[in-house]
Design a protein around this motif. Structure first.
Motif, PDB file in Angstrom:
ATOM      1  N   SER A   1      -9.095 -10.669  -3.965  1.00  0.00           N
ATOM      2  CA  SER A   1      -9.425  -9.975  -2.720  1.00  0.00           C
ATOM      3  C   SER A   1      -8.238  -9.120  -2.262  1.00  0.00           C
ATOM      4  CB  SER A   1      -9.784 -10.986  -1.634  1.00  0.00           C
ATOM      5  OG  SER A   1     -10.062 -10.335  -0.410  1.00  0.00           O
ATOM      6  N   LYS A   2      -7.020  -9.651  -2.412  1.00  0.00           N
ATOM      7  CA  LYS A   2      -5.818  -8.890  -2.069  1.00  0.00           C
ATOM      8  C   LYS A   2      -5.681  -7.662  -2.965  1.00  0.00           C
ATOM      9  CE  LYS A   2      -2.896 -12.623  -0.269  1.00  0.00           C
ATOM     10  NZ  LYS A   2      -1.641 -13.384  -0.469  1.00  0.00           N
ATOM     11  N   ILE A   3      -5.997  -7.833  -4.251  1.00  0.00           N
ATOM     12  CA  ILE A   3      -5.908  -6.707  -5.195  1.00  0.00           C
ATOM     13  C   ILE A   3      -6.874  -5.602  -4.788  1.00  0.00           C
ATOM     14  CG2 ILE A   3      -6.394  -6.000  -7.570  1.00  0.00           C
ATOM     15  CD1 ILE A   3      -5.319  -8.722  -8.470  1.00  0.00           C
TER      16      ILE A   3
ATOM     17  N   LYS B   1      -6.351   0.609  -0.185  1.00  0.00           N
ATOM     18  CA  LYS B   1      -5.314   1.266   0.619  1.00  0.00           C
ATOM     19  C   LYS B   1      -4.577   2.324  -0.198  1.00  0.00           C
ATOM     20  CE  LYS B   1      -4.400  -2.531   3.853  1.00  0.00           C
ATOM     21  NZ  LYS B   1      -3.377  -3.465   4.385  1.00  0.00           N
ATOM     22  N   LEU B   2      -4.293   2.002  -1.456  1.00  0.00           N
ATOM     23  CA  LEU B   2      -3.576   2.946  -2.316  1.00  0.00           C
ATOM     24  C   LEU B   2      -4.395   4.217  -2.511  1.00  0.00           C
ATOM     25  CD1 LEU B   2      -0.950   3.210  -3.883  1.00  0.00           C
ATOM     26  CD2 LEU B   2      -2.077   2.151  -5.846  1.00  0.00           C
ATOM     27  N   SER B   3      -5.694   4.058  -2.704  1.00  0.00           N
ATOM     28  CA  SER B   3      -6.575   5.217  -2.861  1.00  0.00           C
ATOM     29  C   SER B   3      -6.619   6.048  -1.581  1.00  0.00           C
ATOM     30  CB  SER B   3      -7.992   4.742  -3.232  1.00  0.00           C
ATOM     31  OG  SER B   3      -8.888   5.825  -3.277  1.00  0.00           O
ATOM     32  N   ALA B   4      -6.673   5.356  -0.434  1.00  0.00           N
ATOM     33  CA  ALA B   4      -6.721   6.058   0.852  1.00  0.00           C
ATOM     34  C   ALA B   4      -5.433   6.842   1.093  1.00  0.00           C
ATOM     35  CB  ALA B   4      -6.944   5.054   1.983  1.00  0.00           C
ATOM     36  N   TRP B   5      -4.290   6.252   0.742  1.00  0.00           N
ATOM     37  CA  TRP B   5      -3.027   6.959   0.911  1.00  0.00           C
ATOM     38  C   TRP B   5      -2.925   8.139  -0.048  1.00  0.00           C
ATOM     39  CZ3 TRP B   5       0.576   7.168   4.531  1.00  0.00           C
ATOM     40  CH2 TRP B   5       0.607   6.153   5.493  1.00  0.00           C
TER      41      TRP B   5
ATOM     42  N   THR C   1       1.963   0.409  -4.608  1.00  0.00           N
ATOM     43  CA  THR C   1       1.940   0.408  -6.071  1.00  0.00           C
ATOM     44  C   THR C   1       2.669  -0.805  -6.624  1.00  0.00           C
ATOM     45  OG1 THR C   1       1.868   2.837  -6.116  1.00  0.00           O
ATOM     46  CG2 THR C   1       2.571   1.727  -8.129  1.00  0.00           C
ATOM     47  N   SER C   2       3.815  -1.143  -6.028  1.00  0.00           N
ATOM     48  CA  SER C   2       4.575  -2.327  -6.459  1.00  0.00           C
ATOM     49  C   SER C   2       3.792  -3.602  -6.195  1.00  0.00           C
ATOM     50  CB  SER C   2       5.924  -2.377  -5.732  1.00  0.00           C
ATOM     51  OG  SER C   2       6.722  -1.269  -6.068  1.00  0.00           O
ATOM     52  N   ALA C   3       3.159  -3.666  -5.007  1.00  0.00           N
ATOM     53  CA  ALA C   3       2.363  -4.845  -4.667  1.00  0.00           C
ATOM     54  C   ALA C   3       1.192  -5.010  -5.624  1.00  0.00           C
ATOM     55  CB  ALA C   3       1.862  -4.736  -3.232  1.00  0.00           C
ATOM     56  N   SER C   4       0.548  -3.907  -5.959  1.00  0.00           N
ATOM     57  CA  SER C   4      -0.592  -3.954  -6.877  1.00  0.00           C
ATOM     58  C   SER C   4      -0.159  -4.458  -8.250  1.00  0.00           C
ATOM     59  CB  SER C   4      -1.221  -2.564  -6.997  1.00  0.00           C
ATOM     60  OG  SER C   4      -2.317  -2.569  -7.883  1.00  0.00           O
ATOM     61  N   ALA C   5       1.002  -3.987  -8.714  1.00  0.00           N
ATOM     62  CA  ALA C   5       1.511  -4.425 -10.022  1.00  0.00           C
ATOM     63  C   ALA C   5       1.855  -5.912 -10.002  1.00  0.00           C
ATOM     64  CB  ALA C   5       2.739  -3.598 -10.396  1.00  0.00           C
TER      65      ALA C   5
END
Length: 451
Positions: A35-37, A43-47, A394-398
């Protein structure tokens, strides 16, 4: 993760269902991580989308900030059949009397007429083109037809093009045309190739036959407000700073250079549209759905709110560049803020301001364009709000992806352990059941024999 196989057959207990429920409980942390991913990727897409819209706003701000891109000129001829024109930002506004007295032309010359079947012996074609000597040596065969001579001229690309015209009676002429217009591009020909039958030299041009469309290499001539100007082509680009005039035919007309107000209004409208697109994007992604209890990608995001705050500060703060302008604010130019936070352009008010003092309008737009450009450059710089937010996500996603991989591996090991334990239990219970059945049968047999 590995799929479950049926358990509990030997034990008579639904061990498969028990294992499924245990593993579902073990998967709860993984479900939360997934769910966090999903949230992070959203959010990454929105930014990423917001970054693109901020770039568009920065581009439109840059247009406002440079006089060369904003202060465009229009050049209009009263009679467009005589001249057409284009003007750059530094062309002086005004009206000019134009008289085209001569159009530029390239030289066109004709050789004398040769009888059908005429050939030319070996030799040289010695041209002088624009003051430069250029020679073609024809020695590859014993003789040449007029067509073959023309082909050799064209293949050498010396600045003159040759064409052979054959009459109805079979006689021929070669037409030589200069590639470039202007008096300085005239050419001449001296040939050592002799024609068969004692005919005239190939280098002799026919200057006497009536009806031939001969032309001299000549410059275009024009009078601008009575002043003589000349050009080797029909385009005059150095006579008036910032103005290019293209002559089409001989005649007189008037040329008017004016500020292109429509172009300025269009540039301002592009800025307003780009600003509003950023506002819509941030506000649209900052909503909270009370029913689903799900917030938008920017819900609670101080970075996104900070962008709107900085843009509004740039809008309301008078930049230093407006100090000596009669227009101090964007609203003075018909650019006003609405209750929804978006801008609106009153194009009529902007046109009126341009009519009143176009120089001050451009000065004010330049100043605000620079102010917005600086803010937007900071947003998207290597250490700006947008870059930091995108890099952080990006770092959080990785990291989440790595955690997920490790967690799935751990769950596979847990399942294997439980499956081994349940399998052992299943085997034990099955064995005990077999033993119990054997003992029961044995005791029953003993009881029967003793009675």
């Amino acid at each position: 993760m590995a799929s479950y196989s049926s358990l509990g057959i030997g034990a008579g207990v639904d061990l498969q269902s028990m294992l499924t429920k245990i593993m579902d409980a073990e998967r709860i942390p993984l479900n939360m991580l997934e769910s966090k991913i999903t949230t992070t990727e959203t959010k990454l897409s929105a930014w990423g989308t917001l970054k693109s819209k901020l770039s568009t706003l920065e581009t439109s701000s840059t247009t406002l900030s440079f006089e060369s891109s904003l202060q465009r000129r229009s050049a209009t001829a009263a009679d467009t059949s005589i001249v057409s024109a284009s003007a750059s930002y530094n062309a002086a506004v005004g009206s000019y009397g134009i008289e085209v007295t001569q159009l530029a032309s390239a030289q066109k010359s004709f050789t004398n007429e040769y009888a059908a079947g005429t050939t030319f012996g070996q030799g040289d074609l010695n041209f002088t083109i624009a003051g430069q000597a250029k020679s073609i040596s024809l020695t590859g065969q014993s003789s040449y037809t007029l067509e073959e001579v023309a082909n050799q001229i064209n293949e050498n690309k010396i600045g003159v093009t040759a064409t052979v015209i054959t009459t109805a009676s079979g006689t021929q002429r070669m037409v030589l045309s200069g590639d470039d217009t202007g008096a300085s591009n005239a050419f001449s020909l001296d040939s050592t190739m002799t024609a068969s039958g004692g005919q005239s030299s190939l280098g002799s041009f026919d200057t006497s036959t009536v009806g031939l469309a001969r032309t001299d290499a000549q410059n275009a001539l024009m009078k601008i407000d009575g002043i003589d100007v000349s050009s080797s082509t029909n385009s005059f680009s150095s006579s008036i700073t910032g103005l290019t005039i293209n002559a089409t035919k001989v005649g007189s007309t008037t040329l008017t250079v004016a500020t292109n107000k429509d172009s300025i209004v269009s540039s301002v409208q592009s800025f307003v549209d780009a600003f509003n697109a950023v506002v819509d994007d941030i506000k649209g992604n900052s909503t909270y759905d009370a029913t689903t209890k799900v917030g938008g990608a920017f819900s609670g995001d101080s970075a996104a709110r900070g962008i709107l705050s900085s843009l509004n500060e740039a809008r309301t703060t008078e930049p230093a560049g407006v100090a000596d302008s009669s227009f101090k604010t964007l609203s003075d130019l018909g650019i006003s803020i609405q209750s929804n936070g978006k801008l609106s352009l009153d194009s009529t008010a902007l046109q009126e301001a341009l009519s009143e003092n176009s120089g001050d309008v451009i000065k004010t737009l330049n100043a605000y364009g620079n102010a917005f450009g600086d803010v937007l450059a900071d947003f998207q710089g290597s250490d700006g709000i947008v870059s930091n937010r995108v890099n952080g996500l990006t770092s959080a996603s990785a990291k989440f992806a790595d955690d997920k991989e490790a967690m799935e591996l751990r769950l596979e090991l847990i399942e294997k352990r439980y499956r081994a334990q349940f399998t052992a239990l299943d085997t034990l219970v099955s064995s005990m059941s077999t033993t119990s059945s054997y003992l029961t049968q044995t005791f029953a047999a003993l009881s029967s024999s003793s009675s």
